[in-house]
Design an enzyme around this catalytic site. Structure first.
Site, PDB file in Angstrom:
ATOM      1  CE  LYS A 192      -1.819   2.417   3.247  1.00 22.03           C
ATOM      2  NZ  LYS A 192      -1.599   3.750   2.656  1.00 22.03           N
ATOM      3  N   GLY A 244       7.176   4.218   8.293  1.00 16.87           N
ATOM      4  CA  GLY A 244       6.313   5.359   8.576  1.00 16.87           C
ATOM      5  C   GLY A 244       6.588   5.881   9.964  1.00 16.87           C
ATOM      6  N   GLY A 249       3.761   2.649  13.853  1.00 19.01           N
ATOM      7  CA  GLY A 249       4.541   1.435  14.133  1.00 19.01           C
ATOM      8  C   GLY A 249       4.045   0.752  15.406  1.00 19.01           C
ATOM      9  CD  GLU A 266      13.921   0.193   8.168  1.00 25.39           C
ATOM     10  OE1 GLU A 266      14.446   1.129   8.797  1.00 25.39           O
ATOM     11  OE2 GLU A 266      14.529  -0.838   7.832  1.00 25.39           O
ATOM     12  CB  CYS A 300      13.131   8.439   8.266  1.00 25.06           C
ATOM     13  SG  CYS A 300      14.134   7.565   7.070  1.00 25.06           S
ATOM     14  CD  GLU A 397      10.438  11.865  12.098  1.00 23.30           C
ATOM     15  OE1 GLU A 397       9.353  11.367  12.444  1.00 23.30           O
ATOM     16  OE2 GLU A 397      11.230  11.299  11.339  1.00 23.30           O
TER      17      GLU A 397
HETATM   18  P1  NAD Z   1       2.517   7.478   8.669  1.00 26.81           P
HETATM   19  O1  NAD Z   1       2.927   6.544   9.733  1.00 26.81           O
HETATM   20  O2  NAD Z   1       1.419   8.422   8.960  1.00 26.81           O
HETATM   21  O3  NAD Z   1       2.054   6.671   7.381  1.00 26.81           O
HETATM   22  C1  NAD Z   1       2.879   5.712   6.773  1.00 26.81           C
HETATM   23  C2  NAD Z   1       2.007   4.721   6.028  1.00 26.81           C
HETATM   24  O4  NAD Z   1       1.219   3.992   6.977  1.00 26.81           O
HETATM   25  C3  NAD Z   1       1.022   5.353   5.061  1.00 26.81           C
HETATM   26  O5  NAD Z   1       0.924   4.508   3.941  1.00 26.81           O
HETATM   27  C4  NAD Z   1      -0.282   5.344   5.841  1.00 26.81           C
HETATM   28  O6  NAD Z   1      -1.417   5.310   5.021  1.00 26.81           O
HETATM   29  C5  NAD Z   1      -0.146   4.047   6.610  1.00 26.81           C
HETATM   30  N1  NAD Z   1      -0.932   3.965   7.859  1.00 26.81           N
HETATM   31  C6  NAD Z   1      -1.411   4.964   8.636  1.00 26.81           C
HETATM   32  N2  NAD Z   1      -2.075   4.444   9.697  1.00 26.81           N
HETATM   33  C7  NAD Z   1      -1.984   3.101   9.595  1.00 26.81           C
HETATM   34  C8  NAD Z   1      -2.436   2.019  10.389  1.00 26.81           C
HETATM   35  N3  NAD Z   1      -3.112   2.206  11.525  1.00 26.81           N
HETATM   36  N4  NAD Z   1      -2.146   0.761   9.981  1.00 26.81           N
HETATM   37  C9  NAD Z   1      -1.440   0.539   8.867  1.00 26.81           C
HETATM   38  N5  NAD Z   1      -1.010   1.526   8.062  1.00 26.81           N
HETATM   39  C10 NAD Z   1      -1.257   2.792   8.424  1.00 26.81           C
HETATM   40  O7  NAD Z   1       3.835   8.197   8.215  1.00 26.81           O
HETATM   41  P2  NAD Z   1       4.015   9.295   7.087  1.00 26.81           P
HETATM   42  O8  NAD Z   1       3.582  10.585   7.670  1.00 26.81           O
HETATM   43  O9  NAD Z   1       3.426   8.835   5.807  1.00 26.81           O
HETATM   44  O10 NAD Z   1       5.607   9.251   6.886  1.00 26.81           O
HETATM   45  C11 NAD Z   1       6.457   9.968   7.666  1.00 26.81           C
HETATM   46  C12 NAD Z   1       7.106   9.090   8.715  1.00 26.81           C
HETATM   47  O11 NAD Z   1       7.789   7.992   8.107  1.00 26.81           O
HETATM   48  C13 NAD Z   1       8.160   9.825   9.488  1.00 26.81           C
HETATM   49  O12 NAD Z   1       8.020   9.546  10.853  1.00 26.81           O
HETATM   50  C14 NAD Z   1       9.465   9.240   8.959  1.00 26.81           C
HETATM   51  O13 NAD Z   1      10.528   9.338   9.848  1.00 26.81           O
HETATM   52  C15 NAD Z   1       9.091   7.848   8.654  1.00 26.81           C
HETATM   53  N6  NAD Z   1      10.011   7.238   7.686  1.00 26.81           N
HETATM   54  C16 NAD Z   1      10.905   6.309   8.119  1.00 26.81           C
HETATM   55  C17 NAD Z   1      11.802   5.733   7.234  1.00 26.81           C
HETATM   56  C18 NAD Z   1      12.805   4.718   7.702  1.00 26.81           C
HETATM   57  O14 NAD Z   1      13.358   4.025   6.878  1.00 26.81           O
HETATM   58  N7  NAD Z   1      13.049   4.584   8.992  1.00 26.81           N
HETATM   59  C19 NAD Z   1      11.789   6.097   5.902  1.00 26.81           C
HETATM   60  C20 NAD Z   1      10.877   7.040   5.483  1.00 26.81           C
HETATM   61  C21 NAD Z   1       9.977   7.614   6.394  1.00 26.81           C
END
Ligand code: NAD
Length: 793
Positions: A192, A244, A249, A266, A300, A397
């Site tokens: 997704k 995310g 997480g 991640e 991230c 962050e």
């Molecule tokens: P987010 O957690 O809001 O969303 C990430 C993904 O998860 C999206 O596809 C979203 O639709 C989905 N999602 C949201 N709620 C969910 C749930 N309850 N169950 C399953 N999926 C769900 O994050 P974001 O705002 O899209 O991205 C930014 C974050 O991602 C930042 O915290 C960043 O640090 C992190 N990030 C980490 C890495 C890494 O490799 N460590 C890389 C890129 C981004």
């Protein structure tokens, strides 16, 4: 029109827009809405559609479907159906598909770059020079793993159907990081994309049709968090890979607790960027540009906390201001722009709220003197000065183009500040003194360390975090292991319901105390300790006779043990040779008490072959002693001017919870690999047969194991395990107990996101070295730190 002389004086850039005609045509052909890609076919876009907005223009560029539970069901079913054939293909056949994907990405680099820029708002310079080339590189690298997987991982098989959920900051690159290793290992996928940035994933699906990837191997379901939750929670998904935010997480960790699904996370970061006084300051300033203004700071592993040594701090900040004034922010399709738009107006307002909070807390916001376009989600780059470690902007962050700054005097102070965060994703270190840089690299708690560099990525270099930045690695050998399994740890029969009940009342009747009569204590910080609650429980042996009493530990004892373990940090710095010596010495001392242990094991009434179990325990000490200086890291082939090392670092304190079977061997089999890798251990011994632990600590006491390295507790298994799972200073937990207990520790760990290795309440044949020992244990006892060092010309 300006003259050439004027131009030479002002050095003004003219606009240099990249054409997006081709992408616009592609978008307009799909203006009815984008559906899902399930079983090799595109579904029509029904139901609620989500608007997809170009954040730089605020134009709606398309609409995507929001995947329902039915869509997820269909996608998982397609992936399940495709799995047997795909996983059975020879690696070479899978390699050909991955190679074809890489080639086709390369042939469409321009198209994908422009589409990504329009969808996300990041500059064309970055999509063209960084995102898309890295995507191609990832598929090439993993075409290689597909070819080699059977030889490189002989005891492993693919996990099955992988549910993959990705964020919006590097849409296609995050997809590549997920899909490439999954396919190389022989898994099938339901992925997704983020609802803010669904476009390149859809174009990728079209590419898969073009290269003829078998239907169902990759399925893409568009949607938001609810769709993501449906994927993670789907009963037929075998592995969840999530990138995310840390909050989501945690939600996923709780949601799938006890399911036995493999999980990699991640998550977020608040990574330090440390400038020592002997750094090349101009190079470090350029480093900041790449650390916090790259990708609008939506990275991230962004170097978002600048830690600068006091003597050079004013000069460094002046240089930074001067450099910041030259940044160009605007139309991301213009090839001369340094920064484009952040991903959405909502993200922009989130960033602004955080910045306001920082100012209200007394920090000074230094902003670049740039004029922003009137329309679009553009954010002025900047950095805070006068910020303090406790300020929200130093801890949270921001995920935008603004760093905080702190100064330090000594290296120790730098380390303390660097590690003053619940995250541990990355660190960037700047010094011309290699000794100081390497010392810092060893002491910062981060999964990736760049020395005199920042934000470097390569498919061969494992990427991932410590602590609340998640667990698991993407890239390289470590990344492949996330998509493979040996499966043995969850295949045994389910254990009988309970560990023996805790009986604190005085034993009634005449006890058979001929063989053994001890009141076992706890073992904390190298000393025998009475339980805090002052209680013991009766231990029953052969024929149900009471054979002694064991200390009944409580939460306070767990906390004391963790405190003692966390003081024994020197163990992590002991040479592998010396750790091996200690393990040999342990075997030697154990051997001298052979008769006593065999008798004690026999007295439990639960060990069929006490001699065999004892013998296996001795061999296990030898095996881990042998591994201590052989379970190595590696040097990976990344960029030509870097040597990139992967080091297996200890976690710190590992909690281990031993089962009732094989009370000596299982306990030792859990403790030994952990201490072999330099961890300290707080171990909960078998609840039913705790007297073995009392004999064992007497051996530890005489085997040169420093105080606090091994701590042994006895008592109610799951109550103690819960305290360990919740404890912020326990970095990882291995649990052998019941099915309910497995779920319980996984839920309890969601707060601090420690990696859990639970056995779902399955019996393990500890005598068999295939299950009772092995590299899997050592791998679980360490976390990979990837260190990038300049090397060569
Ligand atoms: P987010 O957690 O809001 O969303 C990430 C993904 O998860 C999206 O596809 C979203 O639709 C989905 N999602 C949201 N709620 C969910 C749930 N309850 N169950 C399953 N999926 C769900 O994050 P974001 O705002 O899209 O991205 C930014 C974050 O991602 C930042 O915290 C960043 O640090 C992190 N990030 C980490 C890495 C890494 O490799 N460590 C890389 C890129 C981004």
């Amino acid at each position: 029109m300006p003259s050439i002389k004027d131009i030479m004086q002002t050095m003004e850039y003219g606009p240099a827009p990249e054409s997006n005609a081709e992408v616009k045509a592609w978008l307009s052909a799909r203006s009815a809405g984008i559906g899902h890609f399930i079983d090799g076919r595109f579904t029509s876009a029904n139901g609620d559609l989500i608007d997809v907005v170009n954040p730089a223009t605020e134009d709606v560029i398309g609409r995507v479907a929001k995947g329902t539970a039915d869509d997820v069901d269909a996608a998982v079913a397609a992936a399940r159906a495709a799995f047997p054939e795909w996983s059975a293909l020879p690696g070479h056949e899978r390699a050909k598909y991955l190679y074809a994907i890489a080639r086709h990405i390369q042939k469409r680099e321009r198209f994908f770059s422009v589409l990504e820029t329009m969808d996300n708002g990041k500059t064309i310079r970055e999509t063209r020079d960084i995102d898309i080339p890295l995507v191609a590189r990832h598929f090439y690298h993993h075409a290689g793993w597909a070819e080699l997987v059977a030889d490189a991982f002989p005891q492993h098989r693919p996990v099955g159907v992988c549910g993959q959920i990705i964020p919006w900051n590097f849409p296609l690159l995050m997809l590549a990081w997920k899909v490439a290793p999954a396919l190389a290992a022989g898994n099938t996928v339901v992925l997704k994309p983020a609802d803010l940035t669904p476009m390149t994933a859809h174009a990728f699906a079209e590419l898969l049709v073009e290269i003829g990837l078998p239907a169902g191997v990759v399925n893409i379901v568009q949607g938001d968090g609810e769709t993501g939750a449906a994927i993670a929670g789907h009963p037929d998904v075998d592995k969840v890979a999530f990138t995310g935010s840390t909050d989501v997480g945690r939600i996923i960790r709780r949601q799938i607790a006890g399911s036995g699904k493999k999980l990699s996370l991640e998550l977020g970061g608040k990574s330090p960027f440390i400038v020592l006084e002997d750094a090349d300051l101009d190079a470090a300033v350029e480093g900041v540009v790449d650390a916090i203004w790259f990708n609008q700071g939506e990275v991230c592993c962004a170097g978002s906390r600048l830690l600068v040594q006091e003597g050079v701090a004013p000069r460094f900040f002046d240089k930074l201001k001067a450099r910041m004034a030259t940044l160009r922010v605007g139309d991301p399709l213009d090839k001369t722009m340094d920064m484009g738009a952040v991903v959405s107006m909502k993200q922009l307002s989130r960033i602004k709220t955080l910045l306001k909070a920082g100012e209200e807390e007394g920090a000074t916001l230094n902003l670049a003197p740039v004029a922003l376009p009137e329309k679009g989600a553009f954010c002025t780059p900047g950095f805070f000065t006068d910020s303090h470690p406790a300020n929200s902007v130093s801890q949270v962050e921001i995920f935008g183009p603004v760093a905080t700054t702190l100064t330090f005097r000594t290296l120790d102070e730098a380390v303390a500040l660097a590690n003053d965060t619940r995250y541990g994703l990355a660190a960037s270190l700047w010094s011309e003194n290699v000794n100081r840089a390497i010392e810092l690299a060893a002491r910062v708690k981060a999964g990736v360390v760049w020395i005199n560099a920042t934000n470097m990525f390569d498919a061969a270099a494992p990427f991932g975090g410590y602590r609340e930045s998640g667990y698991g690695r993407e890239g390289g050998r470590a990344g492949m292991l996330e998509y493979l399994t040996t499966g043995w740890d969850k295949q045994g029969k389910v254990r009988a319901a309970s560990a023996a009940p805790i009986d604190v009342a005085p034993a009634t009747g005449k006890a058979d105390r001929t063989a053994i009569d001890v009141t076992a204590k706890l073992y904390i910080g190298g000393k025998q300790a009475r339980p805090d609650g002052g209680q013991s429980y009766t231990v029953y042996g052969k024929g149900g006779a009471a054979i002694g009493e064991a200390g009944l530990a409580n939460r306070k004892d767990v906390r004391n043990a963790v405190e003692a373990a966390n003081k024994a940090t020197a163990w992590g710095g002991v040479t592998a040779h010396n750790r091996a010596q200690v393990l040999y010495f342990l075997a030697e001392n154990l051997e001298q008490r052979r008769d006593e242990f065999v008798a004690a094991l026999a007295a439990t009434g639960a060990v069929a072959k006490p001699e065999e179990e004892f013998e296996a325990a001795i061999r296990r000490c030898f095996w881990y002693a042998a591994q201590a200086d052989k379970f190595d890291g590696a040097v990976t082939a990344t960029k030509s001017q870097h040597v990139t090392m992967t080091v297996n670092e200890p976690f710190g304190t590992i909690g281990v919870v031993a089962p009732d079977e094989a009370p000596l061997l299982a306990l030792l089999s859990l403790i030994l690999p952990a201490i072999t890798m330099g961890n300290r251990v707080v171990a909960i011994a078998s609840q039913a047969h705790p007297l073995i632990a009392a004999r064992l600590y007497q051996v530890f006491e005489t085997s040169d194991i420093p105080a606090g390295v091994v701590n042994l507790l006895t008592g109610e298994r799951d109550a103690l395990a819960k305290t360990l799972a919740e404890h912020d200073d326990v970095a990882a937990l291995w649990y052998c107990g019941s099915e309910d207990g497995s779920r319980m520790v996984e839920v309890a760990s969601a707060g601090n996101l420690k990696p859990i290795w639970s056995d779902l309440g399955r019996l393990r044949d500890w005598l068999d070295p295939r299950f009772g020992q092995g590299q899997e244990y050592l791998r679980r006892a360490s976390q990979v730190k990837t260190i990038w060092l300049p090397y060569g010309e």
